[in-house]
Design a protein around this motif. Sequence first.
Motif, PDB file in Angstrom:
ATOM      1  N   GLU A  21       0.831  -1.212   0.000  1.00 27.65           N
ATOM      2  CA  GLU A  21       0.000   0.000   0.000  1.00 27.65           C
ATOM      3  C   GLU A  21       0.863   1.258   0.000  1.00 27.65           C
ATOM      4  O   GLU A  21       0.558   2.233  -0.694  1.00 27.65           O
ATOM      5  CB  GLU A  21      -0.906  -0.002   1.228  1.00 27.65           C
ATOM      6  CG  GLU A  21      -1.858   1.160   1.278  1.00 27.65           C
ATOM      7  CD  GLU A  21      -2.757   1.121   2.503  1.00 27.65           C
ATOM      8  OE1 GLU A  21      -3.392   2.157   2.778  1.00 27.65           O
ATOM      9  OE2 GLU A  21      -2.817   0.074   3.173  1.00 27.65           O
ATOM     10  N   GLY A  22       1.966   1.237   0.723  1.00 23.89           N
ATOM     11  CA  GLY A  22       2.877   2.377   0.721  1.00 23.89           C
ATOM     12  C   GLY A  22       3.517   2.605  -0.637  1.00 23.89           C
ATOM     13  O   GLY A  22       3.656   3.738  -1.092  1.00 23.89           O
ATOM     14  N   PHE A  45       2.250   1.721  -3.575  1.00 26.01           N
ATOM     15  CA  PHE A  45       1.219   2.238  -4.473  1.00 26.01           C
ATOM     16  C   PHE A  45       0.920   3.713  -4.193  1.00 26.01           C
ATOM     17  O   PHE A  45       0.692   4.494  -5.118  1.00 26.01           O
ATOM     18  CB  PHE A  45      -0.054   1.409  -4.385  1.00 26.01           C
ATOM     19  CG  PHE A  45       0.016   0.111  -5.129  1.00 26.01           C
ATOM     20  CD1 PHE A  45       0.726  -0.004  -6.308  1.00 26.01           C
ATOM     21  CD2 PHE A  45      -0.636  -1.010  -4.650  1.00 26.01           C
ATOM     22  CE1 PHE A  45       0.796  -1.190  -6.999  1.00 26.01           C
ATOM     23  CE2 PHE A  45      -0.575  -2.209  -5.323  1.00 26.01           C
ATOM     24  CZ  PHE A  45       0.143  -2.301  -6.511  1.00 26.01           C
ATOM     25  N   SER A  46       0.941   4.106  -2.937  1.00 23.29           N
ATOM     26  CA  SER A  46       0.723   5.516  -2.602  1.00 23.29           C
ATOM     27  C   SER A  46       1.859   6.379  -3.137  1.00 23.29           C
ATOM     28  O   SER A  46       1.624   7.484  -3.643  1.00 23.29           O
ATOM     29  CB  SER A  46       0.606   5.690  -1.091  1.00 23.29           C
ATOM     30  OG  SER A  46      -0.538   5.048  -0.608  1.00 23.29           O
ATOM     31  N   LEU A  47       3.080   5.883  -3.033  1.00 23.29           N
ATOM     32  CA  LEU A  47       4.218   6.617  -3.569  1.00 23.29           C
ATOM     33  C   LEU A  47       4.128   6.755  -5.086  1.00 23.29           C
ATOM     34  O   LEU A  47       4.343   7.838  -5.638  1.00 23.29           O
ATOM     35  CB  LEU A  47       5.522   5.922  -3.183  1.00 23.29           C
ATOM     36  CG  LEU A  47       6.806   6.541  -3.736  1.00 23.29           C
ATOM     37  CD1 LEU A  47       7.031   7.906  -3.121  1.00 23.29           C
ATOM     38  CD2 LEU A  47       7.977   5.622  -3.506  1.00 23.29           C
ATOM     39  N   ARG A  54       1.429   6.671  -6.905  1.00 21.40           N
ATOM     40  CA  ARG A  54       0.324   7.583  -7.213  1.00 21.40           C
ATOM     41  C   ARG A  54       0.752   9.029  -7.007  1.00 21.40           C
ATOM     42  O   ARG A  54       0.439   9.906  -7.815  1.00 21.40           O
ATOM     43  CB  ARG A  54      -0.883   7.261  -6.337  1.00 21.40           C
ATOM     44  CG  ARG A  54      -2.071   8.130  -6.626  1.00 21.40           C
ATOM     45  CD  ARG A  54      -3.274   7.672  -5.808  1.00 21.40           C
ATOM     46  NE  ARG A  54      -4.447   8.423  -6.180  1.00 21.40           N
ATOM     47  CZ  ARG A  54      -4.849   9.529  -5.538  1.00 21.40           C
ATOM     48  NH1 ARG A  54      -4.174   9.973  -4.495  1.00 21.40           N
ATOM     49  NH2 ARG A  54      -5.928  10.164  -5.927  1.00 21.40           N
ATOM     50  N   ALA A  55       1.480   9.276  -5.924  1.00 26.99           N
ATOM     51  CA  ALA A  55       1.950  10.642  -5.670  1.00 26.99           C
ATOM     52  C   ALA A  55       2.916  11.099  -6.763  1.00 26.99           C
ATOM     53  O   ALA A  55       2.871  12.251  -7.193  1.00 26.99           O
ATOM     54  CB  ALA A  55       2.610  10.712  -4.298  1.00 26.99           C
TER      55      ALA A  55
END
Length: 63
Positions: free
Chosen positions: A43-44, A46-48, A50-51
């Motif tokens: 999840e981390g 994927f968040s990175l 996306r950012a």
Amino acid sequence: MFSFLLWCLLFVLCWPLALLALVLWPLVWLLTLPFRLLGIAVEGVFSLLRALLMLPARVLGGR
């Protein structure tokens, strides 16, 4: 609280199974811990990603 009430109901209906569940729960928790940590790491990542992909739009003033 709900799981405790469910365990109490199981204890009343079938106490050997309830005691077995009480003893085995820490082992199940330990077995699933690596999968939960892996999920947090994925999840981390994927968040990175996306950012990073949304960075140009944020810089240019998009939503």
